[in-house]
Every structure is written in structure tokens, then in C-alpha cells.
Design a protein around this motif. Structure first.
Motif, mmCIF file in Angstrom:
data_model
loop_
_atom_site.group_PDB
_atom_site.id
_atom_site.type_symbol
_atom_site.label_atom_id
_atom_site.label_comp_id
_atom_site.label_asym_id
_atom_site.label_seq_id
_atom_site.Cartn_x
_atom_site.Cartn_y
_atom_site.Cartn_z
ATOM 1 N N THR A 22 10.158 -12.342 -20.199
ATOM 2 C CA THR A 22 9.907 -12.781 -21.567
ATOM 3 C C THR A 22 10.391 -11.709 -22.534
ATOM 4 O OG1 THR A 22 7.659 -11.877 -21.504
ATOM 5 C CG2 THR A 22 7.921 -14.206 -20.949
ATOM 6 N N ALA A 23 10.854 -12.159 -23.694
ATOM 7 C CA ALA A 23 11.338 -11.211 -24.704
ATOM 8 C C ALA A 23 11.478 -11.928 -26.038
ATOM 9 C CB ALA A 23 12.691 -10.618 -24.294
ATOM 10 N N ASN A 24 11.368 -11.155 -27.089
ATOM 11 C CA ASN A 24 11.768 -11.621 -28.416
ATOM 12 C C ASN A 24 13.191 -11.129 -28.645
ATOM 13 O OD1 ASN A 24 9.228 -12.779 -29.072
ATOM 14 N ND2 ASN A 24 8.432 -10.732 -29.508
ATOM 15 N N ILE A 25 14.069 -12.026 -29.031
ATOM 16 C CA ILE A 25 15.482 -11.661 -29.102
ATOM 17 C C ILE A 25 16.141 -12.169 -30.394
ATOM 18 C CG2 ILE A 25 15.751 -11.548 -26.592
ATOM 19 C CD1 ILE A 25 17.255 -14.539 -28.204
ATOM 20 N N LYS A 26 17.316 -11.637 -30.641
ATOM 21 C CA LYS A 26 18.166 -12.132 -31.716
ATOM 22 C C LYS A 26 19.493 -12.528 -31.084
ATOM 23 C CE LYS A 26 20.323 -10.899 -36.134
ATOM 24 N NZ LYS A 26 20.517 -9.822 -37.159
ATOM 25 N N ASN A 27 19.741 -13.812 -31.027
ATOM 26 C CA ASN A 27 20.962 -14.316 -30.412
ATOM 27 C C ASN A 27 22.108 -14.323 -31.419
ATOM 28 O OD1 ASN A 27 22.614 -15.381 -28.437
ATOM 29 N ND2 ASN A 27 21.709 -17.425 -28.473
ATOM 30 N N PHE A 118 15.273 -20.276 -21.254
ATOM 31 C CA PHE A 118 14.598 -21.316 -22.015
ATOM 32 C C PHE A 118 14.112 -20.803 -23.373
ATOM 33 C CE2 PHE A 118 13.884 -21.738 -17.481
ATOM 34 C CZ PHE A 118 14.298 -23.038 -17.223
ATOM 35 N N ASP A 119 14.133 -21.699 -24.355
ATOM 36 C CA ASP A 119 13.470 -21.425 -25.627
ATOM 37 C C ASP A 119 11.991 -21.711 -25.426
ATOM 38 O OD1 ASP A 119 12.365 -21.630 -28.241
ATOM 39 O OD2 ASP A 119 14.376 -21.920 -29.057
ATOM 40 N N ALA A 120 11.190 -20.666 -25.336
ATOM 41 C CA ALA A 120 9.773 -20.821 -24.989
ATOM 42 C C ALA A 120 8.988 -21.588 -26.047
ATOM 43 C CB ALA A 120 9.141 -19.447 -24.752
ATOM 44 N N ASP A 121 9.520 -21.689 -27.258
ATOM 45 C CA ASP A 121 8.825 -22.443 -28.304
ATOM 46 C C ASP A 121 8.882 -23.947 -28.056
ATOM 47 O OD1 ASP A 121 8.031 -20.195 -29.727
ATOM 48 O OD2 ASP A 121 9.880 -20.151 -30.925
ATOM 49 N N VAL A 176 21.504 -20.480 -30.702
ATOM 50 C CA VAL A 176 21.690 -19.268 -31.517
ATOM 51 C C VAL A 176 20.413 -18.948 -32.282
ATOM 52 C CG1 VAL A 176 22.989 -18.244 -33.427
ATOM 53 C CG2 VAL A 176 24.189 -19.548 -31.672
ATOM 54 N N GLY A 177 19.611 -19.961 -32.574
ATOM 55 C CA GLY A 177 18.368 -19.746 -33.318
ATOM 56 C C GLY A 177 17.173 -19.356 -32.465
ATOM 57 N N THR A 178 17.336 -19.301 -31.146
ATOM 58 C CA THR A 178 16.220 -18.952 -30.264
ATOM 59 C C THR A 178 15.765 -17.512 -30.504
ATOM 60 O OG1 THR A 178 16.890 -20.495 -28.525
ATOM 61 C CG2 THR A 178 15.542 -18.598 -27.856
ATOM 62 N N THR A 179 14.465 -17.318 -30.615
ATOM 63 C CA THR A 179 13.901 -15.969 -30.751
ATOM 64 C C THR A 179 12.870 -15.664 -29.660
ATOM 65 O OG1 THR A 179 12.201 -16.778 -32.289
ATOM 66 C CG2 THR A 179 14.251 -15.920 -33.253
ATOM 67 N N ASN A 180 12.206 -16.693 -29.159
ATOM 68 C CA ASN A 180 11.148 -16.536 -28.155
ATOM 69 C C ASN A 180 11.709 -16.989 -26.805
ATOM 70 O OD1 ASN A 180 8.726 -16.200 -26.837
ATOM 71 N ND2 ASN A 180 7.709 -17.955 -27.788
ATOM 72 N N LEU A 181 12.093 -16.025 -25.988
ATOM 73 C CA LEU A 181 12.856 -16.318 -24.774
ATOM 74 C C LEU A 181 12.016 -16.214 -23.513
ATOM 75 C CD1 LEU A 181 15.687 -16.695 -23.350
ATOM 76 C CD2 LEU A 181 15.813 -14.184 -23.336
ATOM 77 N N LEU A 182 12.255 -17.136 -22.575
ATOM 78 C CA LEU A 182 11.705 -17.035 -21.229
ATOM 79 C C LEU A 182 12.845 -17.277 -20.238
ATOM 80 C CD1 LEU A 182 8.364 -18.188 -19.812
ATOM 81 C CD2 LEU A 182 10.439 -18.955 -18.655
ATOM 82 N N VAL A 183 12.965 -16.399 -19.247
ATOM 83 C CA VAL A 183 14.023 -16.495 -18.241
ATOM 84 C C VAL A 183 13.383 -16.499 -16.857
ATOM 85 C CG1 VAL A 183 16.063 -15.372 -17.242
ATOM 86 C CG2 VAL A 183 15.673 -15.274 -19.721
ATOM 87 N N THR A 213 13.019 -7.117 -28.082
ATOM 88 C CA THR A 213 11.768 -6.370 -28.236
ATOM 89 C C THR A 213 10.719 -7.032 -27.346
ATOM 90 O OG1 THR A 213 11.096 -7.718 -30.144
ATOM 91 C CG2 THR A 213 12.294 -5.663 -30.599
ATOM 92 N N ASP A 214 9.722 -6.242 -26.957
ATOM 93 C CA ASP A 214 8.622 -6.742 -26.131
ATOM 94 C C ASP A 214 9.119 -7.414 -24.847
ATOM 95 O OD1 ASP A 214 6.743 -5.904 -28.045
ATOM 96 O OD2 ASP A 214 6.987 -7.757 -29.174
ATOM 97 N N SER A 215 10.187 -6.892 -24.277
ATOM 98 C CA SER A 215 10.736 -7.493 -23.057
ATOM 99 C C SER A 215 9.997 -6.964 -21.825
ATOM 100 C CB SER A 215 12.229 -7.203 -22.934
ATOM 101 O OG SER A 215 12.493 -5.817 -23.018
ATOM 102 N N SER A 216 9.705 -7.860 -20.895
ATOM 103 C CA SER A 216 9.025 -7.491 -19.657
ATOM 104 C C SER A 216 9.249 -8.598 -18.638
ATOM 105 C CB SER A 216 7.527 -7.287 -19.888
ATOM 106 O OG SER A 216 6.917 -8.497 -20.275
ATOM 107 N N TYR A 217 8.871 -8.298 -17.375
ATOM 108 C CA TYR A 217 8.949 -9.356 -16.365
ATOM 109 C C TYR A 217 7.797 -9.233 -15.388
ATOM 110 C CZ TYR A 217 10.754 -6.182 -12.705
ATOM 111 O OH TYR A 217 10.889 -5.190 -11.774
#
Length: 221
Positions: A22-27, A118-121, A176-183, A213-217
Motif C-alpha cells: 500500500t502507498a500514497n502516490i502521485k502518478n 488497484f485504485d484502493a478508493d 493518472v488520478g490514482t493516489t491511494n494504491l494497493l498492489v 509516501t507511507d509505502s509498506s507491504y
């Protein structure tokens, strides 16, 4: 988001291990530096692999085996990790989508695992469950329209399927608008270190190219 592996998946792949990133990102739409990395790996593979020898990569071989056990032909419904490498070995350029999708493709090519982004939102509920697709189960693959996922490994949220190793679902796709990411990294080979290495590589790429930011697994089995 909690990720679980169902009993039916455990029955065909008791060694499965996955990673949830999971991470907050800027695509962004495109990264020239990232594409230099993709092109370098593509050239390396063209010099060292063939479309037959790539099937012997442990991660790809295991995914193909699970497809067969679940009832799907891996040569007709190719896992994404294999499909990407096959494309470059055939002398074709990978499709350029956006920076996030492109870096996930790079990680999948490098490590051989099928990886869902995935866009977690856009998820429904707070749990994803890995199971096996059923006959008649509706599923709209990204850019593919409705596809038959019977016999494919599939992640489901409260509404239905969101991801398979062949294609993720339109409903939860990144943009491109995704900010809340789950992989999700799918380790059907049971290689925990390989899955960890892949997750850590993805986080490095997200930091480098998507201002993560706030990336972890976490691992799940």
C-alpha cells in the motif's frame, strides 16, 4: 485492506504466498527514466531468453501450473508476467500506459510474478479474498471487455472479482488520478524471499517515480 486466501485456492496451491503493498502516490503520464530501465531489461532478455526458456522461470512455471490445476489453459489465458516477457522476446514494444502501470510491468517482467495494481478508493468493503473463478461469473477485464474467468485465480471484494493474473477489472483499475494504491504480488511458487524481493523492488520504484509516501507491504498466505 485485509487479504485472505480461500480454502479452494489453498487446496490447489498450499504453498501460495502473496504480498500486499500500500502507498500514497502521485502518478504521471510518462517517465523517460523509467522507460530506459524497461528498455534495458528488454534488451537483456532478448539476449538471454527465448519464448520457450522463459517458461522455466520458477515464478512463471508455478503460475502456469496453477492455471492448469484450476482448469484454465495458460497458453490461451496467459499470466501477465509471462505475457509481458513474451512480448519483448517477440521484438515488440510494451504498451506505454502511465508511469504507475509501466513500473508495475517492469517489476513483473523482472521477477516473473503476475502483479495486480488497484485504485484502493474503488474497492467495496475492507477484505479481498483470493479464490477461483466460476462459470458465468461476470468480469470486465481492462481493455478486454467481458472475459471468461472460470478456472482463473481471482481476487474478490464485496461486489465481485477485481483481479486475476491475466487481467485486472475495469472497476478498480488505476489511472493518472490514482493516489491511494494497493498492489498484490502473487507467489504461486511459494518463494517467500522472491515475493519479498519483488515487493521491495516495487516500493523502490514507487519512491523513485511516483513520489510515494507511507509505502509498506505485508505478506499473506
Amino acid at each position: 485492506m485485509k487479504v485472505e486466501v480461500s480454502a479452494e485456492m489453498h487446496s490447489v496451491c498450499p504453498v501460495f504466498v502473496g504480498a500486499c503493498i500500500t502507498a500514497n502516490i502521485k502518478n504521471t503520464e510518462y517517465s523517460a527514466e523509467l522507460w530506459r530501465e524497461i528498455d534495458a531489461l528488454s534488451e537483456e532478455y532478448r539476449a538471454t531468453l527465448t519464448t520457450e526458456s522463459l517458461k522455466q522461470m520458477e515464478s512463471i512455471q508455478a503460475t502456469r501450473r496453477i492455471y492448469k490445476l484450476c482448469g484454465k489453459d495458460p497458453s490461451r489465458y496467459r499470466p501477465s508476467g509471462e505475457a509481458l516477457v513474451r512480448r519483448v522476446l517477440q521484438g515488440k514494444q510494451l504498451y506505454q500506459i502511465d508511469t504507475l502501470v509501466d513500473l508495475i510491468n517492469l517489476a513483473s517482467m523482472k521477477h516473473g510474478y503476475s502483479i495486480g495494481a488497484f485504485d484502493a478508493d474503488h474497492f467495496s468493503g475492507n477484505t479481498l479474498i483470493l479464490g477461483i473463478g466460476r462459470e458465468g461469473e461476470p468480469y470486465e477485464g481492462i481493455g478486454r471487455g467481458m472475459i471468461n474467468i472460470a478456472g482463473l485465480p481471482v481476487y474478490r471484494d464485496e461486489i465481485g472479482g477485481v483481479g486475476t493474473p491475466t487481467s485486472d477489472h475495469e472497476r478498480t483499475k488505476v489511472s493518472v488520478g490514482t493516489t491511494n494504491l494497493l498492489v498484490l504480488v502473487n507467489g504461486y511458487d511459494g518463494n517467500e524471499q522472491g515475493v519479498r524481493d519483488t515487493a521491495e523492488f516495487i516500493i523502490e520504484l514507487l519512491d523513485k517515480y511516483c513520489e510515494a509516501t507511507d509505502s509498506s507491504y505485508t505478506l499473506y498466505k
